[in-house]
Design an enzyme around this catalytic site. Structure first.
Site, PDB file in Angstrom:
ATOM      1  N   LYS A 113      -9.020  38.139   7.065  1.00 44.50           N
ATOM      2  CA  LYS A 113      -9.541  38.393   8.433  1.00 44.50           C
ATOM      3  C   LYS A 113      -9.337  39.591   9.051  1.00 44.50           C
ATOM      4  O   LYS A 113      -7.723  39.774   8.771  1.00 44.50           O
ATOM      5  CB  LYS A 113      -9.016  37.039   8.141  1.00 44.50           C
ATOM      6  CG  LYS A 113     -10.042  36.160   7.478  1.00 44.50           C
ATOM      7  CD  LYS A 113      -9.682  34.077   8.429  1.00 44.50           C
ATOM      8  CE  LYS A 113      -9.983  33.303   7.533  1.00 44.50           C
ATOM      9  NZ  LYS A 113     -10.412  31.611   7.513  1.00 44.50           N
ATOM     10  N   TYR A 137     -20.968  31.071   4.900  1.00 41.01           N
ATOM     11  CA  TYR A 137     -20.346  30.087   4.986  1.00 41.01           C
ATOM     12  C   TYR A 137     -21.208  29.559   5.489  1.00 41.01           C
ATOM     13  O   TYR A 137     -21.319  28.348   6.338  1.00 41.01           O
ATOM     14  CB  TYR A 137     -19.468  30.426   6.723  1.00 41.01           C
ATOM     15  CG  TYR A 137     -18.346  31.288   6.451  1.00 41.01           C
ATOM     16  CD1 TYR A 137     -17.519  30.671   6.099  1.00 41.01           C
ATOM     17  CD2 TYR A 137     -17.778  31.968   7.324  1.00 41.01           C
ATOM     18  CE1 TYR A 137     -15.747  31.240   6.264  1.00 41.01           C
ATOM     19  CE2 TYR A 137     -16.968  32.933   7.690  1.00 41.01           C
ATOM     20  CZ  TYR A 137     -15.728  31.752   6.734  1.00 41.01           C
ATOM     21  OH  TYR A 137     -14.472  32.558   6.739  1.00 41.01           O
ATOM     22  N   PHE A 176     -17.993  24.071  14.466  1.00 39.22           N
ATOM     23  CA  PHE A 176     -17.447  25.440  14.898  1.00 39.22           C
ATOM     24  C   PHE A 176     -17.817  27.144  14.672  1.00 39.22           C
ATOM     25  O   PHE A 176     -16.648  27.930  14.177  1.00 39.22           O
ATOM     26  CB  PHE A 176     -16.056  25.091  14.216  1.00 39.22           C
ATOM     27  CG  PHE A 176     -16.201  24.837  12.385  1.00 39.22           C
ATOM     28  CD1 PHE A 176     -15.968  25.746  11.675  1.00 39.22           C
ATOM     29  CD2 PHE A 176     -15.965  23.946  11.525  1.00 39.22           C
ATOM     30  CE1 PHE A 176     -16.346  25.369  10.207  1.00 39.22           C
ATOM     31  CE2 PHE A 176     -16.195  23.048  10.988  1.00 39.22           C
ATOM     32  CZ  PHE A 176     -16.157  24.052  10.400  1.00 39.22           C
ATOM     33  N   ARG A 191      -4.915  29.763  -3.288  1.00 38.41           N
ATOM     34  CA  ARG A 191      -4.998  28.018  -1.946  1.00 38.41           C
ATOM     35  C   ARG A 191      -3.162  27.459  -1.952  1.00 38.41           C
ATOM     36  O   ARG A 191      -3.068  27.857  -0.788  1.00 38.41           O
ATOM     37  CB  ARG A 191      -5.748  27.099  -2.795  1.00 38.41           C
ATOM     38  CG  ARG A 191      -7.417  27.642  -3.186  1.00 38.41           C
ATOM     39  CD  ARG A 191      -8.363  27.579  -2.421  1.00 38.41           C
ATOM     40  NE  ARG A 191      -8.378  26.803  -1.565  1.00 38.41           N
ATOM     41  CZ  ARG A 191      -8.664  26.666  -0.135  1.00 38.41           C
ATOM     42  NH1 ARG A 191      -9.509  28.244  -0.180  1.00 38.41           N
ATOM     43  NH2 ARG A 191      -8.854  25.125   0.420  1.00 38.41           N
ATOM     44  N   THR A 245      -4.747  25.113   5.798  1.00 35.91           N
ATOM     45  CA  THR A 245      -5.466  25.608   7.215  1.00 35.91           C
ATOM     46  C   THR A 245      -4.917  26.090   8.566  1.00 35.91           C
ATOM     47  O   THR A 245      -4.396  27.311   8.940  1.00 35.91           O
ATOM     48  CB  THR A 245      -7.152  24.993   6.820  1.00 35.91           C
ATOM     49  OG1 THR A 245      -7.708  24.991   5.514  1.00 35.91           O
ATOM     50  CG2 THR A 245      -7.402  26.418   8.077  1.00 35.91           C
ATOM     51  N   ARG A 297       0.016  31.534   5.792  1.00 33.71           N
ATOM     52  CA  ARG A 297      -0.331  30.474   6.697  1.00 33.71           C
ATOM     53  C   ARG A 297       1.664  30.288   7.832  1.00 33.71           C
ATOM     54  O   ARG A 297       1.058  30.524   8.837  1.00 33.71           O
ATOM     55  CB  ARG A 297      -0.844  29.704   6.454  1.00 33.71           C
ATOM     56  CG  ARG A 297      -2.391  30.783   6.337  1.00 33.71           C
ATOM     57  CD  ARG A 297      -3.718  29.304   6.563  1.00 33.71           C
ATOM     58  NE  ARG A 297      -4.725  30.293   5.629  1.00 33.71           N
ATOM     59  CZ  ARG A 297      -6.005  29.052   5.462  1.00 33.71           C
ATOM     60  NH1 ARG A 297      -5.549  28.671   4.507  1.00 33.71           N
ATOM     61  NH2 ARG A 297      -7.137  29.989   5.021  1.00 33.71           N
ATOM     62  N   ASN A 334      -5.968  32.250  11.125  1.00 32.17           N
ATOM     63  CA  ASN A 334      -5.135  31.652   9.784  1.00 32.17           C
ATOM     64  C   ASN A 334      -5.124  32.810   8.849  1.00 32.17           C
ATOM     65  O   ASN A 334      -4.780  32.961   7.872  1.00 32.17           O
ATOM     66  CB  ASN A 334      -5.536  30.538   9.534  1.00 32.17           C
ATOM     67  CG  ASN A 334      -6.893  30.589   9.011  1.00 32.17           C
ATOM     68  OD1 ASN A 334      -7.351  30.728   8.355  1.00 32.17           O
ATOM     69  ND2 ASN A 334      -7.185  29.274   8.811  1.00 32.17           N
ATOM     70  N   HIS A 337      -8.607  34.444   3.440  1.00 32.59           N
ATOM     71  CA  HIS A 337      -9.711  32.958   3.126  1.00 32.59           C
ATOM     72  C   HIS A 337      -9.300  33.292   1.437  1.00 32.59           C
ATOM     73  O   HIS A 337      -9.487  34.374   0.850  1.00 32.59           O
ATOM     74  CB  HIS A 337     -11.254  33.613   3.912  1.00 32.59           C
ATOM     75  CG  HIS A 337     -12.288  32.886   2.816  1.00 32.59           C
ATOM     76  ND1 HIS A 337     -12.460  31.363   2.368  1.00 32.59           N
ATOM     77  CD2 HIS A 337     -12.490  33.502   1.689  1.00 32.59           C
ATOM     78  CE1 HIS A 337     -13.754  31.302   1.886  1.00 32.59           C
ATOM     79  NE2 HIS A 337     -13.607  32.077   1.256  1.00 32.59           N
ATOM     80  N   GLU A 361     -18.841  33.701  -3.839  1.00 30.14           N
ATOM     81  CA  GLU A 361     -18.343  34.668  -2.789  1.00 30.14           C
ATOM     82  C   GLU A 361     -18.483  35.887  -4.305  1.00 30.14           C
ATOM     83  O   GLU A 361     -19.105  37.142  -2.797  1.00 30.14           O
ATOM     84  CB  GLU A 361     -17.187  34.095  -2.044  1.00 30.14           C
ATOM     85  CG  GLU A 361     -17.182  33.005  -1.486  1.00 30.14           C
ATOM     86  CD  GLU A 361     -16.135  31.968  -1.358  1.00 30.14           C
ATOM     87  OE1 GLU A 361     -16.104  30.952  -0.653  1.00 30.14           O
ATOM     88  OE2 GLU A 361     -15.049  32.616  -1.858  1.00 30.14           O
TER      89      GLU A 361
END
Length: 152
Positions: free
Chosen positions: A10, A50, A58, A86, A92, A103, A113, A116, A127
């Site tokens: 990100k 998303y 949010f 993951r 998260t 993270r 964070n 993704h 995706e």
């Protein structure tokens, strides 16, 4: 079993110069990079990526954050890649993420964070198709693939 997954580093990961550190963790784990590109995201692509969050409270803030700078899109492949990535990312919410996770070691808050990762095979397939074309994807063999990991 060998899987493919999408990872997005990100804007906060890019702006904090953590991209190399994060990519290195994935490579050291034995995951193979099939595609990698830096881009900026817009409202159209974010609404597709998303889509399950469009009407949530949010969503607007999430989109504003994801458009705040470039992102790095990474297509990874490896043994149980989805669950491995993951676990490596951590929870998260940065304050709840274990030390040793991306993270837990680097993220500042739940919103900032860093990363993704696809949460299922179906999400990964959707995706990956959203961000990469067939000609973007490179197939090759890592030396570690010669070790013949189990196919369960």
């Amino acid at each position: 079993m060998t899987e493919k997954t999408l990872v997005i580093l990100k804007p906060d990961a890019v702006k904090r110069a953590l991209t190399g550190e994060i990519i290195s963790r994935f490579e050291k784990k034995g995951l193979k990079i099939l595609a990698l590109k830096m881009t900026s995201l817009d409202d159209d692509i974010l609404s597709k990526h998303y889509s399950e969050h469009v009407n949530k409270f949010f969503y607007e803030g999430l989109c504003r954050f994801m458009k705040d700078g470039p992102v790095l899109l990474i297509l990874l492949e490896g043994y149980e890649a989805i669950s491995v990535v993951r676990k490596m990312m951590g929870q998260t919410n940065a304050s709840k993420a274990d030390s040793g996770t991306i993270r837990g070691d680097f993220a500042l808050t739940q919103g900032f964070n860093l990363v993704h990762g696809s949460d299922s095979k179906e999400a990964a397939d959707r995706e990956i198709a959203l961000f990469f074309k067939d000609h973007d994807i490179h197939h090759y063999q890592l030396d570690s693939e010669k070790w013949n990991l189990p196919n369960d």
